[in-house]
Motif scaffolding. Structure first.
Motif, short mmCIF file in Angstrom:
data_model
loop_
_atom_site.label_atom_id
_atom_site.label_comp_id
_atom_site.label_asym_id
_atom_site.label_seq_id
_atom_site.Cartn_x
_atom_site.Cartn_y
_atom_site.Cartn_z
N LEU A 52 0.87 -1.21 0.02
CA LEU A 52 -0.11 -0.06 -0.03
C LEU A 52 0.98 1.31 -0.06
CD1 LEU A 52 -2.54 -1.05 2.77
CD2 LEU A 52 -2.71 -1.34 0.24
N GLY A 53 0.29 2.31 -0.64
CA GLY A 53 0.99 3.80 -0.69
C GLY A 53 2.19 3.70 -1.33
N ILE A 54 2.28 2.86 -2.36
CA ILE A 54 3.83 2.96 -3.27
C ILE A 54 3.86 4.13 -4.05
CG2 ILE A 54 5.08 1.72 -5.10
CD1 ILE A 54 3.44 -0.95 -4.29
N PRO A 55 4.74 4.91 -4.02
CA PRO A 55 4.90 6.40 -4.79
C PRO A 55 5.07 5.98 -6.24
CG PRO A 55 6.84 5.91 -3.40
CD PRO A 55 6.03 5.02 -3.00
N TYR A 56 4.38 6.49 -6.89
CA TYR A 56 4.47 6.32 -8.36
C TYR A 56 4.91 7.79 -9.02
CZ TYR A 56 -0.04 8.27 -9.47
OH TYR A 56 -1.25 9.12 -9.79
N GLY A 57 4.91 8.84 -8.53
CA GLY A 57 4.94 9.92 -9.14
C GLY A 57 5.23 11.05 -8.14
N THR A 58 5.82 12.27 -8.86
CA THR A 58 5.89 13.55 -8.00
C THR A 58 5.63 14.77 -9.11
OG1 THR A 58 8.40 13.81 -8.66
CG2 THR A 58 7.86 12.74 -6.58
N ALA A 59 5.17 15.64 -8.56
CA ALA A 59 4.36 16.68 -9.27
C ALA A 59 4.42 17.95 -8.77
CB ALA A 59 3.13 16.40 -9.82
N CYS A 99 0.65 12.90 -3.03
CA CYS A 99 -0.60 12.22 -2.78
C CYS A 99 -0.47 11.00 -4.15
CB CYS A 99 -1.83 12.70 -2.92
SG CYS A 99 -2.45 13.80 -4.36
N LEU A 100 0.66 11.14 -4.86
CA LEU A 100 0.29 10.17 -5.92
C LEU A 100 1.11 8.78 -5.69
CD1 LEU A 100 1.63 12.67 -8.83
CD2 LEU A 100 -0.59 12.27 -8.03
N THR A 101 0.29 7.98 -5.07
CA THR A 101 0.68 6.82 -4.64
C THR A 101 -0.41 5.56 -5.44
OG1 THR A 101 -0.84 6.88 -2.66
CG2 THR A 101 1.23 7.41 -2.50
N LEU A 102 -0.05 4.52 -5.22
CA LEU A 102 -0.97 3.34 -5.76
C LEU A 102 -0.50 2.21 -4.84
CD1 LEU A 102 1.25 1.13 -7.32
CD2 LEU A 102 0.91 2.58 -9.11
N ASN A 103 -1.46 1.14 -5.02
CA ASN A 103 -1.59 -0.06 -4.18
C ASN A 103 -1.82 -1.29 -5.14
OD1 ASN A 103 -2.35 1.92 -1.80
ND2 ASN A 103 -4.20 2.15 -3.15
N VAL A 104 -1.01 -2.37 -4.49
CA VAL A 104 -1.09 -3.57 -5.54
C VAL A 104 -1.63 -4.83 -4.46
CG1 VAL A 104 0.47 -5.26 -6.75
CG2 VAL A 104 0.94 -2.93 -6.72
N PHE A 105 -2.54 -5.47 -4.79
CA PHE A 105 -3.19 -6.57 -4.23
C PHE A 105 -2.60 -7.71 -5.23
CE2 PHE A 105 -5.52 -2.84 -3.18
CZ PHE A 105 -5.74 -2.94 -1.90
N THR A 106 -2.13 -8.72 -4.69
CA THR A 106 -1.45 -9.84 -5.62
C THR A 106 -1.61 -11.19 -4.67
OG1 THR A 106 0.47 -10.61 -6.67
CG2 THR A 106 0.97 -9.90 -4.60
N PRO A 107 -2.51 -12.11 -5.52
CA PRO A 107 -2.64 -13.35 -4.86
C PRO A 107 -1.42 -14.19 -4.64
CG PRO A 107 -3.53 -13.45 -7.23
CD PRO A 107 -2.76 -11.97 -6.75
N LYS A 108 -1.77 -15.29 -3.86
CA LYS A 108 -0.48 -16.17 -3.96
C LYS A 108 -0.19 -17.10 -5.15
CE LYS A 108 1.06 -20.30 -1.22
NZ LYS A 108 0.69 -21.16 -0.02
N ARG A 109 1.03 -17.02 -5.43
CA ARG A 109 1.23 -17.60 -6.96
C ARG A 109 1.12 -19.14 -6.84
NH1 ARG A 109 6.50 -14.71 -9.64
NH2 ARG A 109 6.09 -12.69 -8.77
N ARG A 110 0.25 -19.78 -7.91
CA ARG A 110 -0.38 -21.18 -7.74
C ARG A 110 0.62 -21.89 -8.90
NH1 ARG A 110 -6.45 -18.81 -7.40
NH2 ARG A 110 -6.47 -18.41 -5.08
N ARG A 111 1.30 -21.31 -9.66
CA ARG A 111 2.18 -21.97 -10.54
C ARG A 111 3.33 -21.28 -10.54
NH1 ARG A 111 -2.05 -19.68 -13.12
NH2 ARG A 111 -1.33 -18.45 -15.16
#
Length: 571
Positions: A52-59, A99-111
């Motif tokens: 959560l709250g990964i910075p992707y940009g500045t402005a 405030c330029l942040t994003l969030n990544v939700f990733t499932p457990k790798r099944r293969r």
């Protein structure tokens, strides 16, 4: 003064809702930008991680964003959402310009080495409110084997103040979104996502933004691959500013910047809270800036309008025809404005909505909410809309209703049509008419108990149909989320949905994620074809059924309103 009050109330009713708190176990991974620590979680037996709250940009203020680059700390601690962008929330100023942040939700790798399709959620909120923390994507990712991403982007004056003639092209919020999508394209493989299978998903103004990314000449080919638009599309003159200068002039004059040696520098130096406090009633649309949005797209809409939405070709559409699309609307999206109308009606008449609304209230609300190309012709359009919708038969009004009650229904139908349904259908018609890619359509018809207008003192029919945003908790999986995740989202029945609703949400997520993975839906969904049956799926908890959209009188009426708006602007 009254128009300012009206717009405040409209914003309060039309903003978004849906944050999240959960038991946390740290997980750290190595990425091309540095090490990052998120949390490992489990929901209903499905394991997943979120960052959560990964910075992707500045402005800098009122300038295009720049990539953030490598993480500032090692590892970056990504266990809480970033700050929302500056906005009003419940009458209070919140947020930060950082405030330029994003969030990544990733499932457990099944293969082993199996990269998963990616869904990027762009929130709604009228370009003035909203943030990614209001939309928990935990279940969507964990239970459906997709990587889900949500993001913040600049809003209001910070994201959409524009005056091209003064060196301020605008659309900075759209540029933020594009930079976030590029970050996903370049980095999502580090989180188990497939950069060659990215779907944009947006609701309301987020859906409008998805359309603009499809048509923008600045969007690189293959940046993303499919688009899902829920109750919104850019294919409406109402959602673009041909003449955006009045907002700029208001801000410049209010703070004494006009006539200064460097007007833009003066505006950029206004304190954040002061700028927000002075502009709570201003409305914003993406501007035809000649960069992110080509003038050819504006000309395309003009010609498309004059040709009665049937004859024009693909000029100005960018990559729009190269994507598979899924687009739809809710039965009565216009209900989203009823709480505002109720408050306005009380302010003007001292009465609730049990007896409907007067012609004066109808007109005041429409004029106050008119923006973009409609602002110059609001009075005439109000008169014509009343004449048309008061005589258009509707399924909810029974014989014997008062004329004021019928006028309230006319208001709901009119706003639902011009704001959501007709732009969505136009979007579908253009795509299916001119593209060889797949085109799918739906109508969401389920009205969840306790999630609509039960608090409004008005006629019973106000609670008889699906409201704007009613589909959101179902398609993102919030219906299945525990209270620890959805308790701060504003979701009325957080943690208290019944089993039938949970199964319905599971089915809808299956549809949405199947489309994101393959560009196809199951055989129940027939493609929407301009020539050959404009089919769509009616999505309801009691089952799905196939319907066909007729070329309705309301669609033709809306095209006529667009032409009136153009004439008022001298186009």
């Amino acid at each position: 003064m009254m128009s300012g009050l009206i717009w405040k109330l409209l914003l309060a009713s039309a903003c978004c809702s849906l944050t999240e708190v959960a038991a946390q176990q740290l997980v750290t991974i190595d990425t091309s930008l540095g090490r990052i620590s998120g949390t490992q979680n489990s929901i209903r037996g499905d394991e997943y991680s979120k960052f959560l709250g990964i910075p992707y940009g500045t402005a800098e203020r009122l300038q295009k964003p720049e990539p953030y680059g490598n993480f500032a700390s090692n590892p970056l601690i990504a266990t809480s959402y970033g700050s929302p962008c500056p906005q009003f929330s419940n009458g209070q100023i919140i947020g930060s310009e950082d405030c330029l942040t994003l969030n990544v939700f990733t499932p457990k790798r099944r293969r082993r080495n199996g990269l998963k399709s990616v869904m990027i959620w762009i929130h709604g909120g009228g370009l003035t409110t909203g943030s990614s923390d209001k939309y928990p994507l935990d279940v969507l990712a964990a239970a459906n084997d997709v990587v889900a991403v949500s993001l913040n982007y600049r809003l209001g004056a910070f994201g959409f103040l524009s005056s091209p003639n003064d060196g301020l092209p605008g659309n900075y919020g759209l540029w933020d979104q594009q930079l976030a999508i590029m970050w996903v394209k370049n980095n999502i493989a580090d989180y188990g996502g497939d950069p060659n299978s990215i779907t944009l998903v947006g609701e309301s103004v987020g859906a409008i933004a998805v359309t603009y990314h499809m048509i923008s000449p600045t969007t690189p080919p293959n940046l993303f691959h499919r688009g899902i638009t829920q109750s919104g599309s850019a294919f409406s003159l109402r959602f673009q500013d041909i003449r955006p200068e009045p907002n700029f002039q208001f801000v410049s004059t209010t703070f004494g910047c006009n006539g200064t040696r460097d007007e833009l520098a003066c505006i950029r130096a206004i304190p954040m809270n002061s700028l927000l406090a002075s502009t709570p009633t201003l409305m914003y649309n993406p501007a035809i800036d000649g960069d992110f949005i080509s003038p050819l797209f504006g000309e395309h809409l003009v010609q498309f309008t004059k040709d009665n939405y049937l004859q024009h070709g693909s000029q100005g559409l960018g990559n729009f025809l190269n994507y598979d699309i899924l687009s739809g609307w809710n039965t009565m999206d216009g209900l989203v404005y009823v709480p505002a109308v109720e408050a306005i009606n009380r302010a003007i008449t001292g009465q609730d909505l049990s007896q409907g609304i007067s012609e004066f209230v109808f007109g005041e609300v429409f004029k106050a909410s008119s923006r973009g190309s409609f602002s110059e012709s609001a009075d005439l359009i109000t008169t014509l809309a009343l004449q048309f919708y008061m005589n258009e038969p509707t399924p909810l009004i029974s014989k014997g209703r008062s004329i004021d009650d019928r006028r309230l229904e006319a208001f709901v139908n009119f706003f639902g049509d011009i704001g959501f349904k007709i732009p969505s259908i136009t979007h579908l018609q253009i795509h299916s008419k001119t593209s060889s890619r797949r085109t799918y359509a739906y109508e969401f018809t389920y009205n969840p108990p306790g999630n609509g207008l039960s608090g409004s003192a008005g006629p019973e029919w106000l609670n008889a149909a699906a409201n704007h945003r009613d589909e959101v908790p179902f398609v993102i999986g919030a219906v299945l989320a525990p209270e620890s995740i959805c308790s701060h989202t504003g979701l009325a029945r957080c943690g208290r949905y019944n089993r039938r609703e949970e199964r319905f949400a599971t089915n809808l997520m299956n549809h949405w994620t199947r489309f994101a993975k393959t560009g196809r839906l199951n055989n129940k969904f027939k493609q929407f074809r301009f020539r050959g049956g404009q089919s769509y799926m009616n999505l309801n908890i009691n089952g799905t059924r196939r319907d066909t959209y007729p070329r309705s009188a309301a669609h033709r009426f809306s095209a006529g309103l667009d032409e009136i708006a153009l004439r008022a602007l001298g186009i």
